[in-house]
Design a protein around this motif. Sequence first.
Motif: not given
Length: 203
Positions: A17, A54, A105, A122, A125-126, A129-130, A187
């Motif tokens: 990133w 986001t 992440p 964060e 969405q991230r 998902y993770l 996702y």
Amino acid sequence: ELCRRMQRECQYKSVPWRRVQYVVAADPQGIVLNLGRNAEREDLFFWLLEVLPTPNVLASPQWPFSSLQDALQYGPVAVMAGTPRAAELNELRQPDQQVIEVNQPQQAVDLLKAGRVVAWYEIEQRIRYLWPDDLPALRFGEPISASRSYIAASPMYLDASALAQEMTSHFKAMQADGSWKVILEHYRLAHVAPVPVSLSHQL
């Protein structure tokens, strides 16, 4: 899916990133997925297509933090290095408080699992998902802030306006035929409201 519908050959590269914004900006054919749009980045990219809202949130296994100050008081907070979120946390951090900046992440996920941080700051969405399904669900506070997530191109990209129009047309079709909803569900983002599609590329 957009590449398939547009009948374009897309090559994907995973870039840390800290570098991705500069790599894409310097590549005449560079496109980044996805990038939050803000005033600092506005002139560095051509904003092709808005895909998601986001919200930036704090996620914790124990507490639903709704302020950065509260999370920092409880213990270390993980955040992606080189992001506006990292700058925001470091500006608020007191001398006896700790911000742990990570380059990937998954490192933040591992820190949460090991109990080495009390929260992860964060985009929602991230995190969703993770985070592994076999672990207890994380607790989310109210969004700290929100931005808009875009597919963005290098400012040197030739005929970016035509590409944006083509993407917009196919994205509208994906929303209409339900394929975009299927992607969101994959996702873990079925709750995300649809984005109104337009051809506005300026803030």
